[in-house]
Scaffold this motif. Structure first.
Motif, PDB file in Angstrom:
ATOM      1  N   LEU B 104     -33.376  -7.975  -2.245  1.00 60.73           N
ATOM      2  CA  LEU B 104     -33.906  -7.417  -1.936  1.00 60.73           C
ATOM      3  C   LEU B 104     -35.062  -7.256  -3.254  1.00 60.73           C
ATOM      4  O   LEU B 104     -33.456  -6.350  -4.427  1.00 60.73           O
ATOM      5  N   SER B 109     -36.103  -2.450  -0.953  1.00 59.29           N
ATOM      6  CA  SER B 109     -34.113  -1.752  -0.931  1.00 59.29           C
ATOM      7  C   SER B 109     -34.954  -0.315   0.270  1.00 59.29           C
ATOM      8  O   SER B 109     -33.958   0.360   0.943  1.00 59.29           O
ATOM      9  N   ALA B 137     -28.011   0.260  -2.003  1.00 55.99           N
ATOM     10  CA  ALA B 137     -29.984  -0.152  -1.942  1.00 55.99           C
ATOM     11  C   ALA B 137     -29.625  -1.025  -4.114  1.00 55.99           C
ATOM     12  O   ALA B 137     -30.127  -2.385  -4.272  1.00 55.99           O
TER      13      ALA B 137
END
Lengths: 270, 236
Positions: B104, B109, B137
């Motif tokens: 991501l 994220s 994340a």
């Protein structure tokens, strides 16, 4: 000249302190400072009061302390604080023993005197401050990642064992650069207090370092001013005590004014 | 297949932590690693990530892979002055970032783990679940092919757990990412995982989530212990 020395000192000691307090190494700087006495005393006995040789002696005994620490921790399996206390008190007492044979002024070494700093030392501090700032800029990401979490730093692909070595080397050289001006006993104060004072006001790593330099400069100016204005007051102690007052004031202000309680808030203390 | 492990042993001060562990990891899969506490799950991760050296056995990577790791940390001990956004961004700091693609981007994220509303909050102010999401994340923005996640679902509510489960599945399908996940969460493992390894020093069983859960329903029960071992002995 003492003011200039204080400025250079702030420029390298305060940012280093920001890293050290988060690596739980604030005591490490103190231990290195104390143990350098052995090397300084030995160098004085052999070569006389030349600042260059004194610094070389200090550096050698600081590196010896690091080696001793490693041995006691890794091979004798002592807890790290015990290893640190043992090795620094050993070398500190050896230093005091050696001092008994020399005509050197122990008090001057223990508490330093920024007003009597030699020109060589001033040059050393100028260069070291610039080198330190360059090292910090070049290794900003790996240093902070390893401070955050060594395992995380390794998973990012940084070589953490080299970073640990870099930490030890820059701390040792900084400590050696500081002992003549601030004295062996107060090394940790210059490293730790400005960052601890800056902490409640920082919302990023750059802010933390910039503000810790700010607090260090503030206490240096105030300390030098106080000691010049009221002569018997020693400069080193004046600067360290101002930094301590800044720390208390900073946290009190944050506590009364701040909406949240900053980094060492009650919520997260445990 | 991206990784084959054969007869892996790890002995620490005469304690056998891992004993003859063998398994394969498929590309673009979500593989779960479960088992009792002290069963050697985290140690296995650390060996695969090269943080520890195995005392025996063979690890074969079928092609060079970039790995990311979310350690099992509940709350930060050392509270750096970092906002959530800066904290997540640290995942992109590594020297290997340019060698591969991340699962991501930073924006994605923050979005998909619902961190946008708290992105300017300091990490010291986060709750356990928020911290867990931020750590996840931070690893998903790392450039990697294989993500090692150590208990990503604890501290999360059921809703968030489902969202993250779907997110991992989407990244597996669309971006060919592989996830190796330590978990004790039977709901997540049942709904989102492709394959499960049951590890207790030895690899006791492996297979689909249903198969394993039937076995492990009873696994603390000493009566079933011998039976479980015999199930594990059946050649697959």
């Amino acid at each position: 000249m003492s003011l200039e020395a204080a400025i250079w000192l702030s420029l390298f000691a305060a940012p280093l302190g920001s890293l050290l307090i988060f690596r739980r190494l604030s005591f490490f700087g103190d231990a290195l400072g104390h143990s350098s006495l052995a090397g300084v005393a030995a160098a004085f006995l052999i070569f006389g009061p030349h600042p260059l040789w004194l610094s070389v002696g200090a550096l050698i005994s600081v590196f010896m302390t690091v080696g001793l620490l490693h041995l006691l921790e890794k091979h004798a399996k002592l807890p790290s604080d015990v290893a640190m206390t043992s090795s620094y008190s050993g070398l500190f007492s050896l230093g005091i023993l050696l001092m008994a044979f020399s005509a050197m002024d122990l008090e001057h070494l223990l508490f330093g005197d920024i007003n009597r700093i030699s020109l060589e030392m001033l040059w050393f501090m100028r260069i070291w401050a610039i080198v330190m700032l360059m090292i910090l800029a070049a290794f900003w990401k790996p240093l902070w990642a390893s401070v955050m979490d060594p395992i995380f730093a390794r998973s990012l692909g940084f070589k953490t064992q080299w970073l640990d070595l870099l930490f030890i080397v820059i701390t040792s050289i900084s400590v050696v650069g500081m002992i003549q001006s601030v004295g062996i006993v107060l090394v940790a104060a210059y490293l730790v207090l400005p960052s601890a004072a800056a902490l409640p006001w920082a919302r990023s790593l750059t802010q933390l370092m910039a503000r810790s330099i700010g607090f260090a400069l503030l206490s240096s100016f105030t300390g030098v001013f106080i000691s010049l204005r009221w002569p018997p007051i020693p400069t080193g102690a004046a600067i360290a005590f101002t930094a301590f007052v800044c720390l208390l004031l900073s946290h009190c202000l944050k506590w009364t004014w701040g909406k949240d309680f900053g980094n060492f808030s009650r919520k997260n203390r445990n | 297949m991206i990784l084959s492990v054969r007869n892996l042993d790890f002995i620490r001060q005469r304690d056998r932590i891992l004993d003859g562990v063998s398994f394969d990891l498929k590309e673009a899969s979500i593989t779960g690693l479960t088992g009792p506490n002290g069963g050697g799950k985290t140690t296995l991760f650390e060996i695969l990530l090269n943080f520890r050296r195995a005392t025996g056995g063979e690890i074969k990577w079928h092609r060079p892979l970039l790995c990311a790791y979310v350690p099992q940390v509940n709350l930060p001990r050392k509270v750096l002055p970092l906002t959530v956004k800066d904290f997540v961004e640290m995942g992109t700091w590594g020297p290997r970032q340019k060698q591969g693609s991340a699962a991501l981007t930073l924006e994605e994220s923050l979005e998909s783990l619902h961190l946008h509303s708290i992105s300017e909050k300091l990490i010291s102010e986060l709750s356990g679940g928020e911290w867990k999401r931020a750590s996840l994340a931070r690893s998903l923005v790392q450039a990697a092919d294989l993500y090692f996640l150590d208990e990503p679902f604890n501290h999360l509510d059921l809703h968030m757990e489902n969202q993250i489960g779907h997110l991992l599945q989407k990244l597996k399908r669309e971006k060919n990412k592989t996830f190796f996940v330590i978990s004790h969460d039977w709901h997540a493992m049942d709904h989102f995982f492709d394959h499960l390894l049951l590890l207790n020093v030895r690899l006791i069983a492996e297979g689909s989530v249903r198969e394993i859960s039937d076995i492990s329903m009873n696994w603390r029960d000493p009566q079933h212990h011998a039976w479980m071992h015999s199930v594990a002995e059946i050649p697959k």
